[in-house]
Enzyme design. Structure first.
Site, mmCIF file in Angstrom:
data_model
loop_
_atom_site.group_PDB
_atom_site.id
_atom_site.type_symbol
_atom_site.label_atom_id
_atom_site.label_comp_id
_atom_site.label_asym_id
_atom_site.label_seq_id
_atom_site.Cartn_x
_atom_site.Cartn_y
_atom_site.Cartn_z
ATOM 1 C CG HIS A 116 -0.257 0.264 2.522
ATOM 2 N ND1 HIS A 116 -0.049 1.526 3.033
ATOM 3 C CD2 HIS A 116 0.263 -0.595 3.439
ATOM 4 C CE1 HIS A 116 0.567 1.446 4.195
ATOM 5 N NE2 HIS A 116 0.792 0.168 4.468
ATOM 6 C CB CYS A 117 1.027 4.277 -1.825
ATOM 7 S SG CYS A 117 -0.600 4.612 -2.540
ATOM 8 C CB ALA A 118 0.054 8.129 1.179
ATOM 9 N NE ARG A 153 -3.027 5.809 -5.068
ATOM 10 C CZ ARG A 153 -1.955 5.950 -5.818
ATOM 11 N NH1 ARG A 153 -1.816 5.261 -6.918
ATOM 12 N NH2 ARG A 153 -1.010 6.795 -5.463
#
Length: 457
Positions: free
Chosen positions: A25-27, A29
């Protein structure tokens, strides 16, 4: 929001745990590499509590939860599909490598450039903000340019660009699967004090070194991008090739030694000069387009940028922007991209005011705020693209804003920051702000005029 429940509901909607090759995951999504995307129930996923949109891009299926929620969902989701917190898939392959396998060659190339430059962006942003501060000091005579404070800040602001080949060398070597410190050494060779530093010298006249009958121009590569990228790519091939033939007992001594010698000669004799010609050529072409087409170029690029984002090709632009910064002292592409990004926020606000769908309203405001801060995925994939016509409205706003910032010659001192944060690195904050308003208002009005088909659910 019940994070465990949402995570458990996600797995069957994604086609089961065996259909998820890798997860991270990113910030904002959840990023998933899926074996067979035809098994995904996209509409079912978008109906889940907390989901602001879902889309497939850059070899990954991405589900937008937003800041603060995505990491909590991933905490419960990862064990269900065998993913780990250290970015490894169940097979031991990194998520990045798994995603690249799903991309076409051009998208893979763009992603590689992005992986190289994203870690460097904080250094360039810091330098850009310092340049902006120095510009204000000089313009409004806050500090004497001969004072110790001004001189030292000037040193701080230029340092990142002077050693840019070293930063790129380390980052590129890691991305190409080579030793990052050897990459930094190659960058150091290309910026060695024995080479004339062209940074800030318009009429630099380097000496020529006689190397077995060949004349080697003793001009450094401070501030350049393409020469070191090409050289480190060659270095990675050399290092990998040597490790296959050099015995393990002497690998630590022989491989770095031969890699540095061979790549160093290659850098100064062949690849470096060719890379400089290529970099200068790209900059010249862009300058001709920018100075000839002017606002029309801004209109076209501002209108098309969000469509380019859908393909993932925009990741390759960092290298071009860094080359512009080095060659002309400013980045005129970033303000255009910024107009396209904030226009997505304007279109999303229009959807918020017009729609009667409760979930769309819940998504629209945070998505718009995110777009104004430079993160457009929630707005694009969660709202505008889903309704289609708001995406066109955003393109219109981006085109109008792009035309204005080109007309007023707005440039940036860095790369990576758009939206509101770009005020910190904009060379002309006033006209950037006017372009910001034009893009948002244009997208807002265009979206209301175009309308869209309201969802029944």
């Amino acid at each position: 929001m019940n994070y465990r429940e949402v995570a458990e509901q996600l797995v069957p909607l994604l086609g089961g745990e065996n259909n998820v090759v890798s997860a991270t995951h990113c910030a904002t999504r959840l990023r998933l590499v899926i074996d067979d995307e035809s098994q995904i129930d996209k509409s079912g996923i978008e109906e889940l509590d907390g989901v602001k949109g879902a889309f497939s891009s850059s070899g990954q299926f991405q589900i937008i939860f937003g800041t603060g929620n995505v990491n909590k969902v991933f905490e419960h989701f990862a064990p269900l599909v065998g993913a780990t917190m250290d970015d490894k898939s169940p097979t031991g392959e990194t998520h990045s490598d798994a995603a690249k396998r799903k991309m076409n060659p051009f998208a893979r190339f763009a992603r590689t450039l992005s992986n190289i430059f994203v870690p460097i962006i904080p250094a360039i942003v810091a330098a850009g903000m310092l340049m902006g501060l120095l510009g204000l000091m000089k313009t409004y005579e806050w500090v004497d340019p001969e004072s110790g404070l001004f001189v030292m800040l000037d040193m701080f602001s230029s340092a990142a660009f002077i050693i840019l080949p070293i930063l790129i060398g380390m980052s590129a070597a890691k991305e190409f699967g080579a030793n990052g410190y050897l990459g930094a050494v190659i960058g150091g060779i290309m910026t060695h004090p024995a080479l004339l530093n062209p940074w800030g010298l318009a009429d630099a006249q380097p000496s020529t070194l006689d190397f077995f009958g060949f004349g080697v121009e003793m001009l450094g590569y401070q501030g350049t991008v393409i020469p070191v990228l090409l050289t480190v790519y060659v270095m990675a091939k050399v290092e990998k090739g040597l490790r296959k033939v050099v015995p393990n007992t002497i690998d630590l001594l022989v491989t770095p030694f031969l890699t540095v010698i061979f790549t160093g000669f290659t850098a100064l004799l062949v690849v470096g000069p060719l890379g400089r010609i290529l970099g200068n050529g790209i900059t010249t072409v862009l300058d001709v387009v920018y100075n000839t087409a002017g606002p029309i170029a801004g209109l076209i690029f501002g209108g098309l940028y969000s469509t380019i984002v859908l393909t993932g090709v925009h990741h390759s632009f960092h290298a071009i922007e860094a080359e512009l910064l080095s060659n002309i002292g400013g980045n005129y592409l970033l303000p255009i991209w910024a107009m396209a990004n904030v226009a997505q926020g304007g279109a999303t606000l229009a959807v918020f005011f017009r729609t009667k769908n409760k979930k769309t309203k819940e998504i629209a405001v945070p998505a718009a705020v995110s777009a104004f801060l430079g993160i457009t995925e929630p707005a694009i994939f969660g709202v505008n693209l889903k309704h289609r016509r708001p995406f066109i409205g955003a393109a219109i706003g981006g085109a109008l804003g792009g035309a204005y910032v080109v007309f007023t010659h707005v440039m940036a001192n860095g790369i990576g920051l758009t939206g509101i944060p770009m005020f910190a690195i904009a060379q002309d904050p006033l006209n950037y702000g006017i372009g910001f308003v034009i893009a948002v208002a244009g997208a807002f009005i265009a979206t209301l005029l175009l309308g869209w088909k309201e969802e029944t659910k």
